[in-house]
Design an enzyme around this catalytic site. Structure first.
Site, short mmCIF file in Angstrom:
data_model
loop_
_atom_site.label_atom_id
_atom_site.label_comp_id
_atom_site.label_asym_id
_atom_site.label_seq_id
_atom_site.Cartn_x
_atom_site.Cartn_y
_atom_site.Cartn_z
N CYS A 5 45.74 54.69 34.67
CA CYS A 5 46.15 53.82 35.40
C CYS A 5 46.00 53.92 36.99
O CYS A 5 46.76 54.52 37.53
CB CYS A 5 47.51 54.16 35.29
SG CYS A 5 49.20 52.07 35.40
N CYS A 8 50.02 54.01 38.70
CA CYS A 8 50.13 55.33 38.71
C CYS A 8 49.03 56.40 40.08
O CYS A 8 50.14 56.77 40.40
CB CYS A 8 49.98 55.98 36.95
SG CYS A 8 51.43 56.32 36.14
N ASP A 31 51.25 43.71 47.41
CA ASP A 31 49.69 42.78 46.50
C ASP A 31 48.36 42.53 46.80
O ASP A 31 48.49 42.44 48.35
CB ASP A 31 50.02 41.80 45.70
CG ASP A 31 48.93 41.38 44.63
OD1 ASP A 31 50.28 41.64 43.24
OD2 ASP A 31 48.50 41.23 44.25
N HIS A 47 55.06 56.26 34.33
CA HIS A 47 54.29 55.50 33.62
C HIS A 47 54.91 54.79 31.85
O HIS A 47 55.75 54.77 31.08
CB HIS A 47 53.22 56.14 32.68
CG HIS A 47 52.26 54.96 32.57
ND1 HIS A 47 51.47 53.59 33.15
CD2 HIS A 47 51.62 54.34 31.55
CE1 HIS A 47 50.83 53.14 32.45
NE2 HIS A 47 51.14 53.69 30.96
N ASN A 88 54.50 39.11 33.95
CA ASN A 88 53.74 38.88 33.48
C ASN A 88 53.49 40.36 32.48
O ASN A 88 53.39 41.50 32.12
CB ASN A 88 52.28 39.15 33.89
CG ASN A 88 52.29 37.76 34.85
OD1 ASN A 88 53.23 36.59 34.68
ND2 ASN A 88 51.35 38.19 36.05
N GLY A 94 48.98 36.87 31.02
CA GLY A 94 48.01 37.68 32.11
C GLY A 94 47.50 38.68 33.07
O GLY A 94 47.54 38.96 33.51
N HIS A 101 55.03 46.02 36.44
CA HIS A 101 55.41 45.91 37.08
C HIS A 101 56.05 44.44 38.05
O HIS A 101 56.10 43.77 36.86
CB HIS A 101 54.13 45.62 38.51
CG HIS A 101 53.28 44.65 37.23
ND1 HIS A 101 52.85 44.76 36.39
CD2 HIS A 101 52.47 43.48 38.23
CE1 HIS A 101 51.42 44.64 36.52
NE2 HIS A 101 51.94 43.64 37.16
N HIS A 103 56.44 41.52 40.85
CA HIS A 103 55.61 40.95 41.34
C HIS A 103 57.33 39.54 42.77
O HIS A 103 57.74 39.45 41.31
CB HIS A 103 55.58 38.97 41.07
CG HIS A 103 53.82 39.86 40.78
ND1 HIS A 103 52.92 39.70 40.71
CD2 HIS A 103 53.33 40.51 38.93
CE1 HIS A 103 51.53 39.96 39.89
NE2 HIS A 103 52.13 39.81 38.62
P1 5GP Z 1 49.42 41.66 36.10
O1 5GP Z 1 48.47 40.34 36.41
O2 5GP Z 1 48.72 42.37 35.72
O3 5GP Z 1 50.67 40.68 36.38
O4 5GP Z 1 49.03 41.85 38.30
C1 5GP Z 1 48.66 43.10 38.56
C2 5GP Z 1 48.69 42.77 40.12
O5 5GP Z 1 48.20 43.92 40.41
C3 5GP Z 1 48.04 41.32 40.65
O6 5GP Z 1 48.47 40.36 41.32
C4 5GP Z 1 46.77 42.29 41.51
O7 5GP Z 1 46.37 42.20 42.84
C5 5GP Z 1 47.89 43.64 41.97
N1 5GP Z 1 46.71 44.84 42.34
C6 5GP Z 1 45.58 45.54 41.18
N2 5GP Z 1 44.55 46.51 42.18
C7 5GP Z 1 45.27 47.07 42.89
C8 5GP Z 1 45.28 47.53 43.78
O8 5GP Z 1 44.53 48.41 43.90
N3 5GP Z 1 46.62 47.65 45.01
C9 5GP Z 1 46.85 46.43 44.89
N4 5GP Z 1 48.15 46.69 46.16
N5 5GP Z 1 47.29 45.23 43.97
C10 5GP Z 1 46.96 46.07 43.25
ZN ZN Z 2 51.13 53.77 35.11
#
Ligand code: 5GP
Ligand code: ZN
Length: 115
Positions: A5, A8, A31, A47, A88, A94, A101, A103
């Site tokens: 993950c 994590c 992000d 987690h 999400n 998506g 998490h 946003h």
């Molecule tokens: P989801 O679509 O799952 O709600 O959003 C995942 C978010 O995690 C995305 O906005 C993506 O840009 C962010 N993200 C994915 N991998 C990483 C990472 O390694 N570091 C950071 N800071 N953000 C990440």
């Molecule tokens: Zn995790």
């Protein structure tokens, strides 16, 4: 920690990340792919795969995260103008990273309904 993950790993500081807040229960970081002038993610260190698997025993943790979101948003200067909090969940929303998490987006105007 779940070994495969990415969030994590961020919580364990194994990945380079801009951290905006941290305590024993949660961590907030920018992000990687910002969708607004202010865009950070707040996650529990524990987690939890998605909103679908939170349980009543997580209530205190989730409540504290929302209090922290309010504080971090204020420090980021987006409280008065307003901001959006998004979680999400699964395919139709998506969700890409399967560690719960939130946003937090601000610094511009958002449309409604979301796309
Ligand atoms: P989801 O679509 O799952 O709600 O959003 C995942 C978010 O995690 C995305 O906005 C993506 O840009 C962010 N993200 C994915 N991998 C990483 C990472 O390694 N570091 C950071 N800071 N953000 C990440
Ligand atoms: Zn995790």
């Amino acid at each position: 920690m779940k070994d495969d993950c990415i969030f994590c790993k961020i919580a364990e500081k194994l990945i380079d990340t801009v951290i905006v807040y941290e305590d024993e229960e949660c961590i907030a970081f920018e992000d990687l792919n910002k969708q607004a002038p202010v865009h950070f993610l707040v996650i529990p260190k524990k987690h939890i795969g998605s909103l679908n698997v939170i349980s009543v025993s997580d209530s205190h943790l989730i409540g504290r995260i929302f209090c922290k979101i309010k504080e971090i948003a204020a420090k980021a200067g987006i409280s008065e103008g307003g901001y959006r909090v998004v979680a999400n969940c699964n395919r139709d929303a998506g969700q890409e990273v399967f560690h719960l998490h939130f946003h937090v987006l601000g610094g511009r105007k958002f449309s409604w309904p979301p796309g």
